[in-house]
Design a protein around this motif. Structure first.
Motif, PDB file in Angstrom:
ATOM      1  N   LEU A   1      -9.773  -2.199  -4.641  1.00 33.86           N
ATOM      2  CA  LEU A   1     -10.683  -2.073  -3.491  1.00 33.86           C
ATOM      3  C   LEU A   1     -12.138  -2.262  -3.930  1.00 33.86           C
ATOM      4  O   LEU A   1     -12.931  -2.882  -3.226  1.00 33.86           O
ATOM      5  CB  LEU A   1     -10.511  -0.702  -2.829  1.00 33.86           C
ATOM      6  CG  LEU A   1      -9.282  -0.515  -1.917  1.00 33.86           C
ATOM      7  CD1 LEU A   1      -9.142   0.935  -1.488  1.00 33.86           C
ATOM      8  CD2 LEU A   1      -9.366  -1.399  -0.680  1.00 33.86           C
TER       9      LEU A   1
ATOM     10  N   VAL B   1      -9.117   6.968  -1.063  1.00 35.18           N
ATOM     11  CA  VAL B   1      -8.288   6.864  -2.283  1.00 35.18           C
ATOM     12  C   VAL B   1      -8.814   7.841  -3.335  1.00 35.18           C
ATOM     13  O   VAL B   1      -8.040   8.548  -3.988  1.00 35.18           O
ATOM     14  CB  VAL B   1      -8.324   5.434  -2.885  1.00 35.18           C
ATOM     15  CG1 VAL B   1      -7.351   5.320  -4.041  1.00 35.18           C
ATOM     16  CG2 VAL B   1      -8.012   4.411  -1.849  1.00 35.18           C
TER      17      VAL B   1
ATOM     18  N   LEU C   1      -4.474  13.903   2.924  1.00 32.39           N
ATOM     19  CA  LEU C   1      -5.681  14.708   3.133  1.00 32.39           C
ATOM     20  C   LEU C   1      -5.568  15.488   4.436  1.00 32.39           C
ATOM     21  O   LEU C   1      -5.017  14.996   5.416  1.00 32.39           O
ATOM     22  CB  LEU C   1      -6.903  13.795   3.169  1.00 32.39           C
ATOM     23  CG  LEU C   1      -7.109  12.916   1.927  1.00 32.39           C
ATOM     24  CD1 LEU C   1      -8.379  12.096   2.059  1.00 32.39           C
ATOM     25  CD2 LEU C   1      -7.188  13.765   0.651  1.00 32.39           C
TER      26      LEU C   1
ATOM     27  N   LEU D   1      -1.524   7.042   2.032  1.00 27.12           N
ATOM     28  CA  LEU D   1      -2.915   6.598   1.931  1.00 27.12           C
ATOM     29  C   LEU D   1      -3.299   5.825   3.195  1.00 27.12           C
ATOM     30  O   LEU D   1      -4.386   6.004   3.750  1.00 27.12           O
ATOM     31  CB  LEU D   1      -3.058   5.713   0.691  1.00 27.12           C
ATOM     32  CG  LEU D   1      -4.442   5.168   0.404  1.00 27.12           C
ATOM     33  CD1 LEU D   1      -5.356   6.297  -0.015  1.00 27.12           C
ATOM     34  CD2 LEU D   1      -4.386   4.132  -0.710  1.00 27.12           C
TER      35      LEU D   1
ATOM     36  N   ARG E   1      -0.848   4.450  -9.485  1.00 29.42           N
ATOM     37  CA  ARG E   1      -0.896   3.467  -8.387  1.00 29.42           C
ATOM     38  C   ARG E   1      -2.188   3.606  -7.585  1.00 29.42           C
ATOM     39  O   ARG E   1      -2.789   2.625  -7.181  1.00 29.42           O
ATOM     40  CB  ARG E   1       0.314   3.653  -7.474  1.00 29.42           C
ATOM     41  CG  ARG E   1       1.575   3.030  -8.032  1.00 29.42           C
ATOM     42  CD  ARG E   1       2.751   3.341  -7.149  1.00 29.42           C
ATOM     43  NE  ARG E   1       2.656   2.710  -5.847  1.00 29.42           N
ATOM     44  CZ  ARG E   1       3.368   3.092  -4.782  1.00 29.42           C
ATOM     45  NH1 ARG E   1       4.213   4.084  -4.892  1.00 29.42           N
ATOM     46  NH2 ARG E   1       3.247   2.477  -3.636  1.00 29.42           N
ATOM     47  N   LEU E   2      -2.596   4.859  -7.376  1.00 26.55           N
ATOM     48  CA  LEU E   2      -3.826   5.091  -6.616  1.00 26.55           C
ATOM     49  C   LEU E   2      -5.042   4.558  -7.375  1.00 26.55           C
ATOM     50  O   LEU E   2      -5.962   4.003  -6.785  1.00 26.55           O
ATOM     51  CB  LEU E   2      -4.001   6.590  -6.334  1.00 26.55           C
ATOM     52  CG  LEU E   2      -3.162   7.168  -5.178  1.00 26.55           C
ATOM     53  CD1 LEU E   2      -3.261   8.683  -5.147  1.00 26.55           C
ATOM     54  CD2 LEU E   2      -3.583   6.606  -3.833  1.00 26.55           C
TER      55      LEU E   2
ATOM     56  N   GLN F   1      -6.238   6.633   5.881  1.00 28.27           N
ATOM     57  CA  GLN F   1      -7.275   5.648   6.198  1.00 28.27           C
ATOM     58  C   GLN F   1      -7.325   5.360   7.699  1.00 28.27           C
ATOM     59  O   GLN F   1      -8.399   5.208   8.267  1.00 28.27           O
ATOM     60  CB  GLN F   1      -7.032   4.370   5.397  1.00 28.27           C
ATOM     61  CG  GLN F   1      -7.435   4.551   3.941  1.00 28.27           C
ATOM     62  CD  GLN F   1      -7.006   3.415   3.049  1.00 28.27           C
ATOM     63  OE1 GLN F   1      -6.145   2.630   3.399  1.00 28.27           O
ATOM     64  NE2 GLN F   1      -7.603   3.345   1.866  1.00 28.27           N
TER      65      GLN F   1
ATOM     66  N   ASP G   1       0.816  -1.214   0.000  1.00 28.51           N
ATOM     67  CA  ASP G   1       0.000   0.000   0.000  1.00 28.51           C
ATOM     68  C   ASP G   1       0.849   1.263   0.000  1.00 28.51           C
ATOM     69  O   ASP G   1       2.022   1.222   0.351  1.00 28.51           O
ATOM     70  CB  ASP G   1      -0.901   0.009   1.237  1.00 28.51           C
ATOM     71  CG  ASP G   1      -2.246  -0.642   0.934  1.00 28.51           C
ATOM     72  OD1 ASP G   1      -2.484  -0.941  -0.244  1.00 28.51           O
ATOM     73  OD2 ASP G   1      -3.017  -0.839   1.874  1.00 28.51           O
ATOM     74  N   ILE G   2       0.173   2.375  -0.360  1.00 27.13           N
ATOM     75  CA  ILE G   2       0.881   3.655  -0.371  1.00 27.13           C
ATOM     76  C   ILE G   2       0.847   4.223   1.060  1.00 27.13           C
ATOM     77  O   ILE G   2      -0.246   4.410   1.623  1.00 27.13           O
ATOM     78  CB  ILE G   2       0.207   4.596  -1.379  1.00 27.13           C
ATOM     79  CG1 ILE G   2       0.273   3.953  -2.778  1.00 27.13           C
ATOM     80  CG2 ILE G   2       0.831   5.972  -1.378  1.00 27.13           C
ATOM     81  CD1 ILE G   2      -0.832   4.357  -3.687  1.00 27.13           C
TER      82      ILE G   2
ATOM     83  N   LYS H   1      -5.176   0.937  -7.012  1.00 24.12           N
ATOM     84  CA  LYS H   1      -5.637   0.623  -5.653  1.00 24.12           C
ATOM     85  C   LYS H   1      -7.158   0.747  -5.565  1.00 24.12           C
ATOM     86  O   LYS H   1      -7.832  -0.111  -4.983  1.00 24.12           O
ATOM     87  CB  LYS H   1      -4.951   1.581  -4.676  1.00 24.12           C
ATOM     88  CG  LYS H   1      -5.249   1.331  -3.227  1.00 24.12           C
ATOM     89  CD  LYS H   1      -4.511   0.115  -2.722  1.00 24.12           C
ATOM     90  CE  LYS H   1      -5.128  -0.354  -1.420  1.00 24.12           C
ATOM     91  NZ  LYS H   1      -4.684  -1.674  -1.035  1.00 24.12           N
TER      92      LYS H   1
END
Lengths: 604, 88
Positions: free
Chosen positions: B42, B65, A588, A513, B34-35, A517, A509-510, B38
């Motif tokens: 998902l 995302v 964010l 991000l 990449r996002l 989350q 995963d990033i 993702k």
């Protein structure tokens, strides 16, 4: 005691020497000016260690050969193997480089230092060196008075070189005049006895002056004026090579086990090289003659031949020691083990790193990661989850929390005192001692790292506050409250797991991000739990007392989550150079997250 | 290649600001890809999921995302405009 006697003795003997011989005074002044030049040169190069040197270092030392190359080049440029070894110790102590790279740099520094002998023998004695010194001193001093740090640094380097040249000039003059009044060659000692005696003199002179360069210059100038024999000069050069390790040894005294290992490696290398040079002197001398003939060096030019000798025996040292490097590292790791103490000591914060802003920042970052490691420990104990299970994303937490209810017996206060508070106070003390000027980029980083530490301490305090109720309700007969408290344990455990997967970059995963989350999930769970508590009170499945405890502890869990997420954001994203700027900008803000949160709440 | 174009490229190469923006643009494009991947994975996961709690969690993740992507696209467009503005 010895120290109290030593300095006055040196003063008295020097004073007597000056009174007896004006030439001796000139030579000593030359040495003093030379050493002052070295200090000035060091000050100049230190200006550029605030980032530039570290950046070069991280790229230039990723394998053994590159490390050696870096040692050769940096020492040739700085003309001080001692400075390079002291800086290397500080980098090693701060965790910027490993022991292998450190040893590689030291090996290279030994070869790099031989360029000094070439410069003096090939250039310093052949031309009127003082003619170059004068403009260097004038321009250097002018630059020192400038406000720009880089110009100041260049000024110190230029003035330093000027003083070095001037020092060499005075030493040369002194020896030239000396030979008219006193012939020092009458004190020359031949054979093995002379070799050992002059090696010892070389060691002592270098230990006192803390510069093998100064000893070498003195030797070469004396040799060029015929005041010492060629054989004795060789022994002095061998001695200087061994004696130069004293600076690294002194530097390592205030360092951790890694720094001590490197200083020991330096000593071993130079001792072995010295012994090999003594044992195979005649063979090395034959090789010197062959090379001198081949390169056109005059058979009578002993100063240049000394430079050849110096290079050969250092190169020989590298050839001999390089295959033994692994064995040496293993031995040193056995010899110098990390100290185990009841009160935790910092691993990366050492006086030797404090002078270099980038190194100091890296040291604080590494120590903060060390603090995070201890924080995981204390959370694991506080929640009574074995660390291995807590960090294993595949572990069945639902079952573990049922099997292992929280016990009141864990003394979280004591653990906090020993493993967290001591480390935290050391980090704060180190930061305040580090002389950062606020315009430096590193000051901002340090501010955030300090905050990350504070976040961890706050989170631990909240875990502490929950202890009593966790111990009470995870063994309660009321299944609802038991489930709720076990749920809180699982929530913290999952958060730690997620943060660890961000830190180790194991997840595909990033990272930014994942942090967003986590933030959103923490907010959602808090809102959801508050709704559930109301429902539980209404249905009377828990008592009012239980509800109040749960509400308070729920708030603690929310605080723990936010503090740990903030810490993770700082340590693993904002202050992580491996994360791209683009990724950082996509994170964010609180309002954007609140919008998503509100949107979801309105749906339910 | 026209000499003018070549000179412009050379000037851009030495213009640190332009180079930094170009690099940022490239990083951003790669990250947005990449996002997007993702987000797609998902959404596929969401289609398979039956548990209500897990569905809520996944929906929330998708929203994060998506918002990051929206933010990224906006920055990327701004960067492109700035770079094109410099070029003309």
């Amino acid at each position: 005691m010895l120290r109290n006697i030593l300095l006055p003795s040196i003063f008295i003997s020097l004073g007597f020497g000056f009174w007896v011989s004006p030439d001796f005074k000139t030579i000593s002044a030359g040495v003093a000016i030379f050493l002052f030049g070295m200090l000035s040169l060091e000050s100049g190069f230190k200006v550029f260690t605030g980032g530039t040197l570290e950046k070069i270092l991280s790229k230039a030392t990723n394998n053994r050969w590159k490390s050696i190359g870096f040692g050769v080049v940096s020492t040739s440029v700085m003309q001080s193997s001692s400075l390079v070894s002291v800086i290397t110790i500080s980098f090693l102590s701060a965790g910027l480089i490993g022991l292998y790279q450190g040893i590689g740099i030291i090996f290279g520094a030994n070869l790099g230092t031989t360029t000094g002998a070439w410069l003096i023998a090939g250039f310093g004695l052949k031309v009127n060196i003082s003619a170059y010194a004068m403009p260097m001193l004038v321009f250097g001093t002018l630059l020192i008075f400038q406000s720009s740090k880089s110009l100041k640094g260049i000024g110190y380097i230029l003035a330093g070189l000027g003083f070095l040249f001037l020092g060499i000039h005075y030493m040369k003059e002194g020896f030239e005049a000396f030979k008219d009044t006193l012939d020092l060659t009458q004190f020359s000692v031949g054979g093995l006895k002379g070799l050992l005696l002059y090696t010892l003199i070389g060691i002592s002179a270098t230990v006192v002056m803390q510069s093998s360069h100064a000893t070498l210059v003195l030797t070469i100038t004396a040799l060029s004026s015929g005041q010492i024999s060629y054989e004795n000069a060789l022994a002095l050069a061998i001695g200087a090579n061994v004696g130069t390790t004293i600076t690294a040894i002194i530097g390592a005294l205030s360092s951790n086990e890694q720094g001590k290992r490197l200083a020991a490696a330096h000593l071993i290398f130079n001792l072995v090289t010295g012994l090999v040079a003594i044992a195979f002197l005649s063979q090395i001398l034959s090789l010197v003659n062959v090379i001198s003939d081949f390169t056109g060096i005059n058979a009578e030019d002993y100063t240049l031949k000394l430079a050849v000798f110096h290079t050969i025996f250092n190169l020989l040292g590298i050839i001999i020691m390089l295959p033994l490097m692994n064995m040496m590292v293993e031995y040193l790791e056995r010899m110098f083990k990390p100290q185990t103490q009841s009160r935790l000591k910092p691993r990366f914060l050492h006086e030797s790193t404090i002078a270099y802003p980038d190194t100091a920042t890296q040291a604080v970052r590494n120590e903060t990661l060390h603090m995070w490691d201890n924080t995981i420990d204390i959370i694991a104990h506080g929640l009574r989850l074995p660390r291995s299970e807590l960090l294993n994303e595949k572990s069945n937490l639902d079952k573990i929390v049922l099997d292992l209810p929280v016990k009141d017996s864990f003394d979280i206060d004591r653990y906090y005192e020993l493993k967290i508070k001591s480390l935290y106070s050391e980090i704060i003390a180190y930061i305040s001692r580090a002389s950062f000027s606020w315009e430096l980029e590193q000051s901002g980083e340090i501010h955030w790292l300090r905050k990350a530490n504070q976040d961890m301490v706050d989170a631990i305090k909240d875990v502490k506050h929950m202890q009593k109720n966790l111990a009470k309700y995870t063994v309660s007969n009321n299944q609802v409250i038991k489930e709720q408290y076990n749920g809180l344990r699982i929530q913290i455990a999952q958060l730690v797991q997620s943060l660890e997967s961000i830190r180790t970059a194991e997840s595909s995963d990033i990272p930014s991000l994942m942090i967003d989350q986590l933030k959103l999930e923490s907010d959602t769970q808090y809102t959801l739990h508050n709704k559930n508590i109301n429902e539980m009170i209404r249905k009377r499945v828990i008592t009012a007392d239980m509800a109040i405890s749960l509400m308070n502890d729920r708030a603690y869990v929310y605080n723990i989550s936010r503090k740990l997420i903030d810490m993770g954001e700082t340590l693993f994203i904002k202050q992580n150079k491996g994360i791209s700027k683009a990724e950082k900008t996509l994170q964010l803000d609180d309002n954007e997250l609140k919008d998503i949160h509100d949107q979801h709440q309105s749906k339910t | 290649m026209a000499r003018k174009k070549l000179l412009k490229r050379l000037a851009d190469f030495f213009d640190m600001d332009v180079r930094a923006r170009e690099q940022r643009k490239e990083e951003l494009s790669e990250l947005l890809t990449r996002l997007k991947q993702k987000e797609v994975s998902l959404k596929e996961e969401l289609e398979q999921e039956k548990k209500e709690n897990a569905i809520k969690k996944l929906e929330q993740k998708i929203d994060v995302v998506h918002t990051q992507r929206k933010k990224g696209v906006k920055i990327l467009l701004e960067l492109r405009n700035e770079l094109e503005g410099k070029a003309s």
